[in-house]
Design a protein around this motif. Sequence first.
Motif, PDB file in Angstrom:
ATOM      1  N   VAL A  35       0.857  -1.185   0.000  1.00 53.48           N
ATOM      2  CA  VAL A  35       0.000   0.000   0.000  1.00 53.48           C
ATOM      3  C   VAL A  35       0.893   1.235   0.000  1.00 53.48           C
ATOM      4  N   VAL A  36       0.423   2.303  -0.639  1.00 48.99           N
ATOM      5  CA  VAL A  36       1.178   3.557  -0.677  1.00 48.99           C
ATOM      6  C   VAL A  36       0.530   4.547   0.279  1.00 48.99           C
ATOM      7  N   LEU A  37       1.313   5.028   1.254  1.00 52.48           N
ATOM      8  CA  LEU A  37       0.870   6.045   2.189  1.00 52.48           C
ATOM      9  C   LEU A  37       1.262   7.401   1.598  1.00 52.48           C
ATOM     10  N   LEU A  38       0.282   8.150   1.132  1.00 53.11           N
ATOM     11  CA  LEU A  38       0.548   9.406   0.426  1.00 53.11           C
ATOM     12  C   LEU A  38       1.035  10.505   1.367  1.00 53.11           C
ATOM     13  N   CYS A  39       2.037  11.255   0.893  1.00 57.74           N
ATOM     14  CA  CYS A  39       2.552  12.429   1.599  1.00 57.74           C
ATOM     15  C   CYS A  39       3.286  13.274   0.565  1.00 57.74           C
ATOM     16  N   TYR A  40       2.782  14.489   0.314  1.00 53.18           N
ATOM     17  CA  TYR A  40       3.406  15.305  -0.726  1.00 53.18           C
ATOM     18  C   TYR A  40       3.125  16.784  -0.477  1.00 53.18           C
ATOM     19  N   VAL A  41       3.916  17.625  -1.145  1.00 54.09           N
ATOM     20  CA  VAL A  41       3.713  19.073  -1.113  1.00 54.09           C
ATOM     21  C   VAL A  41       3.454  19.549  -2.537  1.00 54.09           C
ATOM     22  N   ASP A  42       2.852  20.719  -2.642  1.00 51.53           N
ATOM     23  CA  ASP A  42       2.466  21.224  -3.969  1.00 51.53           C
ATOM     24  C   ASP A  42       3.665  21.627  -4.818  1.00 51.53           C
ATOM     25  N   GLU A  43       4.675  22.194  -4.177  1.00 54.34           N
ATOM     26  CA  GLU A  43       5.862  22.640  -4.900  1.00 54.34           C
ATOM     27  C   GLU A  43       7.089  21.916  -4.353  1.00 54.34           C
ATOM     28  N   PRO A  44       8.027  21.535  -5.221  1.00 51.39           N
ATOM     29  CA  PRO A  44       9.240  20.843  -4.757  1.00 51.39           C
ATOM     30  C   PRO A  44       9.998  21.667  -3.726  1.00 51.39           C
ATOM     31  N   LEU A  45      10.632  20.966  -2.788  1.00 45.27           N
ATOM     32  CA  LEU A  45      11.454  21.608  -1.767  1.00 45.27           C
ATOM     33  C   LEU A  45      12.918  21.274  -2.013  1.00 45.27           C
ATOM     34  N   PRO A  46      13.827  22.187  -1.683  1.00 48.87           N
ATOM     35  CA  PRO A  46      15.250  21.877  -1.838  1.00 48.87           C
ATOM     36  C   PRO A  46      15.625  20.659  -1.004  1.00 48.87           C
ATOM     37  N   VAL A  47      16.310  19.709  -1.623  1.00 49.65           N
ATOM     38  CA  VAL A  47      16.694  18.481  -0.911  1.00 49.65           C
ATOM     39  C   VAL A  47      17.706  18.792   0.186  1.00 49.65           C
ATOM     40  N   LYS A  48      18.492  19.834  -0.025  1.00 48.27           N
ATOM     41  CA  LYS A  48      19.447  20.232   1.010  1.00 48.27           C
ATOM     42  C   LYS A  48      18.692  20.671   2.261  1.00 48.27           C
ATOM     43  N   ASP A  49      19.103  20.157   3.400  1.00 49.85           N
ATOM     44  CA  ASP A  49      18.484  20.452   4.699  1.00 49.85           C
ATOM     45  C   ASP A  49      17.042  19.937   4.804  1.00 49.85           C
ATOM     46  N   LEU A  50      16.642  19.035   3.894  1.00 51.85           N
ATOM     47  CA  LEU A  50      15.301  18.453   3.944  1.00 51.85           C
ATOM     48  C   LEU A  50      15.321  17.190   4.802  1.00 51.85           C
ATOM     49  N   GLU A  51      14.314  17.070   5.650  1.00 57.56           N
ATOM     50  CA  GLU A  51      14.157  15.854   6.459  1.00 57.56           C
ATOM     51  C   GLU A  51      12.698  15.417   6.398  1.00 57.56           C
ATOM     52  N   VAL A  52      12.494  14.131   6.116  1.00 59.75           N
ATOM     53  CA  VAL A  52      11.149  13.553   6.089  1.00 59.75           C
ATOM     54  C   VAL A  52      11.144  12.375   7.057  1.00 59.75           C
TER      55      VAL A  52
END
Length: 255
Positions: A35-52
């Motif tokens: 199953v896919v648990l959806l989680c997304y934002v409308d606009e891409p975020l810089p991968v640098k300093d990104l934490e999920v």
Amino acid sequence: MYIMFIVIAILLVFADGFTVHGPPDPLVAPLGSSVVLLCYVDEPLPVKDLEVEWKRTDSETLVHLFVDGESRAEVQQQDYHDRAHFFTDQIQHGNFSLRLDNLRAEDEGKYTCKVYSEQDSGETVVQLKDVERLLVSGSSRSISAYDGEDVTLNCTVDSHIKPEHIEEVSWKRADVDIPVLLYQNNETFPDSSDEQYTDRVEFFTDEIPKGNFSLRLKSVRTEDKGVYMCEVFAGVLSANATVVLQLGESTKHGK
């Protein structure tokens, strides 16, 4: 000039913010599936300093983590090793969804996806409501009967699925591949039976709402000896159980 500066500053704050989205409804999936648990934002975020960070909302168990530009599978809770995966090529596009494989009943619950960037953070909660199971049980031991006796071949369904939503139950002789009796879309079809079983097999109709699809076989004959299979279908789910019928000593006469 001062007022204009404040307006520009406010616009910049809103521009840096983001909203994390999840699925609109709770998810339902079959036991053992993915199953896919959806989680997304409308606009891409810089991968640098990104934490999920994906966690179980109820227990704070760490399901998966993306930080410093990579998935950190080594910090996952043991139960999710090799089962929870990011779509790593989609993270740069703002998709932080998680694929959860080989679903277990204990996976039911709520999951929180938290996203942290250099400027802001946000989260969404995904509920995995029902991990549908379809377990079919027959008889653990062979069933014995004398010629002319009536006998019951057991078949019970353990499932989150209501019996009226079970699409098909098919009884057949597994050893010689002939149809014994068919139940489909809440209706029994006696005409589906091989002539050997015509007018000799029936369901316990009152028991079907309880998930009991056992079969009554009347006036047992020598040629009835063999292996019987009860196969159950519900959507993408299917499961079966077998019952071995032997002729000779019966429990009724053996007491």
